[in-house]
Design an enzyme around this catalytic site. Structure first.
Site, PDB file in Angstrom:
ATOM      1  N   HIS A 247     -10.177  -5.962  10.289  1.00 22.41           N
ATOM      2  CA  HIS A 247     -10.716  -5.745   8.946  1.00 22.41           C
ATOM      3  C   HIS A 247     -12.113  -5.134   8.982  1.00 22.41           C
ATOM      4  O   HIS A 247     -12.836  -5.192   8.003  1.00 22.41           O
ATOM      5  CB  HIS A 247     -10.792  -7.078   8.173  1.00 22.41           C
ATOM      6  CG  HIS A 247      -9.465  -7.599   7.736  1.00 22.41           C
ATOM      7  ND1 HIS A 247      -8.365  -7.645   8.561  1.00 22.41           N
ATOM      8  CD2 HIS A 247      -9.047  -8.095   6.542  1.00 22.41           C
ATOM      9  CE1 HIS A 247      -7.344  -8.159   7.908  1.00 22.41           C
ATOM     10  NE2 HIS A 247      -7.724  -8.445   6.663  1.00 22.41           N
TER      11      HIS A 247
ATOM     12  N   GLU B 201       0.815  -1.215   0.000  1.00 23.65           N
ATOM     13  CA  GLU B 201       0.000   0.000   0.000  1.00 23.65           C
ATOM     14  C   GLU B 201       0.850   1.267   0.000  1.00 23.65           C
ATOM     15  O   GLU B 201       0.538   2.238  -0.684  1.00 23.65           O
ATOM     16  CB  GLU B 201      -0.945   0.004   1.211  1.00 23.65           C
ATOM     17  CG  GLU B 201      -2.138  -0.916   1.084  1.00 23.65           C
ATOM     18  CD  GLU B 201      -1.815  -2.378   1.387  1.00 23.65           C
ATOM     19  OE1 GLU B 201      -0.672  -2.675   1.795  1.00 23.65           O
ATOM     20  OE2 GLU B 201      -2.708  -3.222   1.206  1.00 23.65           O
TER      21      GLU B 201
END
Lengths: 330, 420
Positions: free
Chosen positions: A129, A60
């Protein structure tokens, strides 16, 4: 006018912008061959080719940084970060670079970049998550953060984000992808920083955004059956924040409830409550009430996950209790 | 330490009197325990404790009247920051209730130094009234002294709705202390002041409101009640086994309810909403004025138009007996849409009544008396009853009142239609 899903609305916005402007390109994990973890980019690789639809490694920080560089030299990258949880790996790039380059370098380069990323719990994806951490970005000057709750708004805000010359984080939501709604045929870009009165009312103001804005509308409909007239404000944009719309509404109703999916302490709702206190203090007839997620890492077990998330019943109860406090409920 | 506040026990309650304390200082209190009996404008009600703890201090003694939201006692729930005066063990009850005045005196006397002696909390507390920002703004604009306003919000907080019910800015406040009408040597009438209790106060203030703000007219009609009396005798004869005895008033309640159903415009209230509107009530709840030992009360027979006369009779008897024991609840007296006041039992022929707000009309019923009537040129003796409707002219016109009375007369004179 057609009824389409939130997912489809986002897809349509991306595709329209790809067709309209050659400088727009997509970058992220699994967005090409796999067509995106949530299939927002379905068919894009086939239609636009690998130069404009870039699959990346699981990195990322790297691909966000690459997108910032591309934006600085004139392209319009749309970065997909699979969920907002993974954006933490790119936090330095977003906060220290994307948000600051324009100001720190005397306006020599802008960063017209979009980060698309879904937040939200309720999918049994566990504590790491399932977070709602849009606050981290809404906190930072130099960033813009938008959070649509309906398919039409998702499309209008995505168009606006891509055409904006500053970095914009578009907060999507896992629980909203399959929801449907009417979308006009010729959607115009929304004005970033303008809230929407999702339902006008006179008895109480309910402020919310993203998934909880849909809960707010449901709560308003349920209470309407009892003769309670709820005004629902869907913020649409968390930064810039449309303080005027909130304040005007509370001046009319004299009481407010805030619904948010994030944690209560230091959350988005705290900023809204402070806004109301600053701008509508003399009109308040009850303390501002917040409904938020339980202050725990999201549990995995379905029953506990449901208990941790703010529900429609929680919202309805908070509204009723606030109206009780101003003695305005029949 | 928790302040226990005078609760709001009915919609119209602005203040309450302590009828009796059932716990005394030093008593251990569990949630659900009855702490105190409170006399409101409508009834005497029991108030339970919400929290566990020890009752430390009674701030308002039995017989005293205070605004809702005023602290009436203090409960030590363990969160006490203040020094607990007498943490008496539960099994050793304090012999007599501690008089706060005495406690103060004992504590203050030895401290003669001119140090800052904190005022007794029970004295300073009522000064600090919790009020919302909106209330403070409106109070400033309208010049309302918040110390005179009863708060109905959580913990006695004053909310906007509490200002909305204030009659007018300069009107006397609901908790203003009436000037002591103490007899002086100069008043040759030698008056003896009888302070109003809560019910007298409610009657006085609500009827003043009705009498001074509602434009009314009256219309009188009469009926031959011969058939009604005969039917009543017949019903009671048929019911000798069950013992149910219906009264003329029971039949009248039902007749009025049926007439209201036929003329819904009379079963209505005036509302200020918009530029004014008539609230036509879909349900017919008939209030019956009762002179109880506690004062004038108006218990309500709900859905009287859909209730059999024998059931009305049973319900009314229950309500009247509750009234005589001062046991009527606020619910027993709520939601009336029309009132009947009957002074027939005192031989009164005819009188007018004042509307019971927010209702639109009231019927004043006189006694049935022998009357000479011409029937086909013949003088006959018949029992006639006279009744007078007082109506709110903002929502009820003379013709409507007349039609309602005509229907009522027809029902009374053909009483089978009352029970059919």
């Amino acid at each position: 006018m057609s009824v389409i899903s939130y997912r489809q609305a986002l897809h349509d916005a991306l595709r329209e912008e790809m067709l309209r402007d050659e400088d727009v390109f997509l970058i992220g994990e699994e967005i090409g061959l796999f067509e995106g973890s949530y299939k927002i980019t379905a068919g894009m690789l086939e239609e636009f080719g690998p130069r404009r639809v870039r699959d990346t490694p699981i990195a990322e920080e790297g691909f966000t940084g690459a997108a910032i560089g591309a934006a600085m030299v004139g392209l319009r990258p749309v970065v997909e970060i699979m969920t907002i949880n993974f954006s933490l790996l790119a936090l330095d790039q977003i906060v220290n670079h994307a948000a600051k380059i324009y100001g720190m370098f005397g306006g020599q380069a802008r960063v017209p970049m979009v980060i698309r990323t879904p937040g939200g719990g309720g999918q049994q994806l566990g504590a790491t998550h399932s977070q709602n951490i849009e606050l981290y970005y809404a906190f930072v000057p130099g960033m813009k953060v938008v959070a649509p709750s309906t398919p039409a708004d998702a499309k209008a805000l995505m168009l606006a984000a891509i055409r904006d010359d500053d970095p914009v984080l578009v907060l999507e939501n896992l629980a909203l992808y399959n929801t449907t709604g009417e979308v006009p045929d010729n959607v115009q870009p929304a004005e970033i920083g303008r809230a929407k009165i999702a339902r006008p009312g006179t008895d109480i103001t309910v402020v919310s955004y993203s998934r909880m804005a849909t809960v707010a509308v449901q709560a308003a409909e349920r209470l309407a059956a009892e003769g309670i007239d709820v005004e629902v404000i869907d913020l649409m944009s968390l930064r810039p924040l449309d303080r005027d719309t909130i304040i005007e509404s509370v001046k009319k109703t004299s009481c407010a409830v805030i619904l948010e999916d994030d944690w209560l302490t230091y959350g988005i709702g705290a900023e809204i409550a402070a806004t109301i206190s600053d701008g509508a203090f003399d009109w308040l007839d009850a303390p501002v009430r917040r409904v938020a997620m339980a202050e725990v890492p999201m549990p995995y077990a379905k029953s506990l996950e449901l208990a941790a998330l703010p529900s429609l019943d929680d919202a309805v109860n908070a509204i009723r209790e606030t109206l009780d406090a101003v003695a305005r409920r029949r | 330490m928790i302040d226990i506040l005078m609760p709001r026990l009915s919609d119209t309650m602005t203040e309450g009197a302590i009828a009796a304390w059932l716990k005394k200082p030093g008593d251990t209190v569990a949630p659900g325990d009855v702490l105190v009996e409170i006399e409101t404008d409508k009834a005497v009600m029991e108030q339970e404790a919400y929290e566990a703890g020890i009752l430390m201090e009674i701030l308002v003694e039995a017989g005293e009247n205070v605004a809702i939201g005023t602290p009436i006692a203090r409960l030590d729930d363990g969160s006490s920051e203040a020094p607990a005066p007498v943490p008496a063990p539960a099994d050793a009850p304090v012999s007599a209730p501690v008089d706060p005045e005495t406690v103060e005196a004992v504590e203050l006397e030895p401290v003669e130094a001119p140090t800052v002696v904190a005022a007794a909390p029970s004295k300073s507390r009522p000064e600090r009234r919790a009020a919302t920002p909106l209330v403070r703004k409106i109070a400033k604009e309208r010049g309302i002294d918040l110390a005179t306003v009863a708060g109905s919000g959580p913990g006695g907080r004053i909310v906007r709705a509490d200002l909305d019910v204030l009659p007018a800015p300069q009107a006397t406040s609901p908790i203003a202390v009436p000037a002591p009408a103490s007899p002086t040597g100069t008043d040759m009438r030698e008056p003896e002041a009888v302070p109003f209790d809560a019910i007298r106060h409610a009657v006085a203030s609500r009827l003043t409101e009705s009498g001074t703000t509602v434009p009314t007219f009256t219309a009188t009609a009469s009926a031959n009640v011969g058939a009604l009396l005969a039917l009543r005798a017949q019903i009671n004869e048929a019911n000798t086994d069950t013992g149910v005895k219906v009264s003329v008033n029971d039949l009248l309640v039902r007749a009025v309810a049926v007439a209201l159903r036929a003329h819904p415009g009379v079963n209505a209230s005036y509302s200020e909403e918009g530029r004014g509107q008539t609230l036509v009530h879909r349900r017919v709840h008939v209030g019956i004025a009762v002179a109880s030992p506690a004062g004038l009360v108006v218990p309500v027979v709900r859905d009287a138009d859909r209730t059999a006369v024998s059931a009305i009779s049973t319900i009314t008897k229950e309500l009247v007996s509750k009234a005589s024991e001062r046991k009527l609840s606020a619910d027993d007296m709520a939601d009336g849409t029309f009132t009947i006041s009957n002074l027939g039992m005192y031989g009164i022929e005819h009188f007018t009544a004042i509307i019971n707000p927010p209702q639109g009309a009231i019927l004043a019923v006189g006694a049935a008396r022998d009357d000479l009537t011409l029937v086909e040129g013949e003088v006959v003796v018949a029992k006639r009853m006279r009744y007078t409707l007082t109506a709110d002219h903002r929502i009820i016109d003379g013709a409507l009142a007349a039609q309602f009375l005509a229907t009522l007369t027809e029902l009374i004179e053909n009483p089978l239609r009352i029970v059919a």
